[in-house]
Design a protein around this motif. Sequence first.
Motif, PDB file in Angstrom:
ATOM      1  N   ALA A 105      -7.897   7.521  52.013  1.00 54.17           N
ATOM      2  CA  ALA A 105      -7.309   6.584  51.041  1.00 54.17           C
ATOM      3  C   ALA A 105      -6.518   5.490  51.752  1.00 54.17           C
ATOM      4  CB  ALA A 105      -6.404   7.334  50.068  1.00 54.17           C
ATOM      5  N   GLY A 106      -6.802   4.248  51.401  1.00 47.54           N
ATOM      6  CA  GLY A 106      -6.095   3.115  51.974  1.00 47.54           C
ATOM      7  C   GLY A 106      -6.771   2.495  53.174  1.00 47.54           C
ATOM      8  N   ILE A 107      -7.762   3.155  53.733  1.00 49.01           N
ATOM      9  CA  ILE A 107      -8.493   2.568  54.866  1.00 49.01           C
ATOM     10  C   ILE A 107      -9.464   1.523  54.333  1.00 49.01           C
ATOM     11  CG2 ILE A 107     -10.169   2.990  56.700  1.00 49.01           C
ATOM     12  CD1 ILE A 107      -8.989   5.728  57.113  1.00 49.01           C
ATOM     13  N   GLU A 108      -9.360   0.326  54.834  1.00 50.38           N
ATOM     14  CA  GLU A 108     -10.235  -0.748  54.382  1.00 50.38           C
ATOM     15  C   GLU A 108     -11.686  -0.415  54.707  1.00 50.38           C
ATOM     16  OE1 GLU A 108     -10.837  -5.602  54.965  1.00 50.38           O
ATOM     17  OE2 GLU A 108      -9.380  -4.492  56.182  1.00 50.38           O
ATOM     18  N   GLY A 109     -12.534  -0.485  53.682  1.00 52.25           N
ATOM     19  CA  GLY A 109     -13.942  -0.193  53.877  1.00 52.25           C
ATOM     20  C   GLY A 109     -14.343   1.201  53.450  1.00 52.25           C
ATOM     21  N   THR A 110     -13.427   1.964  52.866  1.00 51.23           N
ATOM     22  CA  THR A 110     -13.755   3.295  52.348  1.00 51.23           C
ATOM     23  C   THR A 110     -13.464   3.327  50.848  1.00 51.23           C
ATOM     24  OG1 THR A 110     -11.536   4.191  52.792  1.00 51.23           O
ATOM     25  CG2 THR A 110     -13.206   4.409  54.529  1.00 51.23           C
ATOM     26  N   PRO A 111     -14.194   4.157  50.089  1.00 48.80           N
ATOM     27  CA  PRO A 111     -13.975   4.216  48.642  1.00 48.80           C
ATOM     28  C   PRO A 111     -12.664   4.920  48.308  1.00 48.80           C
ATOM     29  CG  PRO A 111     -16.103   5.169  49.282  1.00 48.80           C
ATOM     30  CD  PRO A 111     -15.298   5.017  50.519  1.00 48.80           C
TER      31      PRO A 111
END
Length: 350
Positions: free
Chosen positions: A62-68
Motif C-alpha cells: 500500500a502506497g507504493i507508486e505503481g501497485t494497486p
Amino acid sequence: MAQFISDTVFKRDVFSETRAGHFDDQPDQRVARRIVTASPLWSRPIAWYLAKREIRALRSVAGIEGTPDIIKVDADGLFRNWTDGTPLHLARPAHAEWYTDAKRLLRDMRRRGITHNDLAKPQNWLMLPDGKAAVIDFQLASCHRRRGRLYMLMAYEDLRHCLKQKRAFAPDLMTATERRILARKSLPSRIWMASGKKLYNLVTRGIFSWSDGEGTGDRIDREGPAINQALGENDSVLGAALALYPLPRKGVGIYAFVETTATSLDIAAMNNAVHAIDKEAHIDLAQPVSALPKRPDGTVRDDILRLIAMNQITELDDVLQREPDLAAIVRPIVDGRLNWTDRRISRLEK
C-alpha cells in the motif's frame, strides 16, 4: 453499504472470476473485483489460499507508486482499485524511462520484503498513461519477514524477469551488466526449469486447462479454407470469421465467429462437415453472433475478433473508446465469448 455494479468480466478460471465495474455511489471510480467463490468447490481451498496471499501482499505494498490499492475484502473475494494502463506485450515500451521506473518499483517492494513471483508474464506489467510502470496480480506474491536466502533468490528472479521484458521489447537498451544477470540463473531457477516446470505444465495445461499460447504454424492458413467452405455451405450461416486463441494443453485453437439467426450451434455437426472436406481441419470453439463487426468497405474487423477470441478485453475497450459506433455490435459478442483465460499468443502481438 454501496453496491458493486459490474460492467465487464475480464477473466474466469478455476481459482476466481475477475470483473471490472464501480460502486453505485462512486460511478467515476473504476474498481477491480476478484470473486473467489465463483471457483468450483473442488478448487476453492486453493483459490482462497491464493486470494489470501494477494490480500496480504496488497496490504503490504500500500502506497507504493505503481501497485494497486486494496479497497475491501468480503465473503466472496476482494476489491481493489483499477489500474489504468496498457499491458506490456501491447505497450512494448522502447524508451529507457519505463524500465528505470520498473526497477524503482521492484526496489520499493524489496524494501518492504515483498516479491511478486509472477513477473515473467508481460500481462502482469503495465505502462501507465504517464509512461511509468505498474504491476498487478499479486496472487503468487510473498511477504518476507526475514530477508534471508529465500527472499534474496525470489527478489533476484523478479529482477531477472523484469530484464527479460526489457530484452523482449527494447533489446537495444540492454546493458552488459543486465545481459550477465540474465545469463546467470539462480540454482532454484535452473532446478525449476529442469524438473518443476515440467510438472507445472502437466498440471496447469492438463488439469487446469491453462496454456502459454504458443503454437506451431498458423492453423488458419492450413485449416481455414476447409472450415470456411463447410460454413459457407451451411444454409443457417450468414457469415463467418476465424481467429486463433491459446488452446489448453497445447498450441492454438481455431475460434469461429458464426453469423446466424440461431442462438446455439452444433459444433459436432459443423466439424463433421469440415472433416468431409479436410480430415485434418477442426473448429475448437464456435460462437453464434447476430452480426459480425465490419469496416466501411464491408470487410470483417478481424482485429476486434482476435482480441475477443484471446480475451484481451482491456485492449478491446481502448478500441471501442476510439470507435464507439461499434459498441452495439461488439458488446453482445464480448458478453457471449467462449474463452475466459488471459493466456496469450505472443507471435500475434509482434
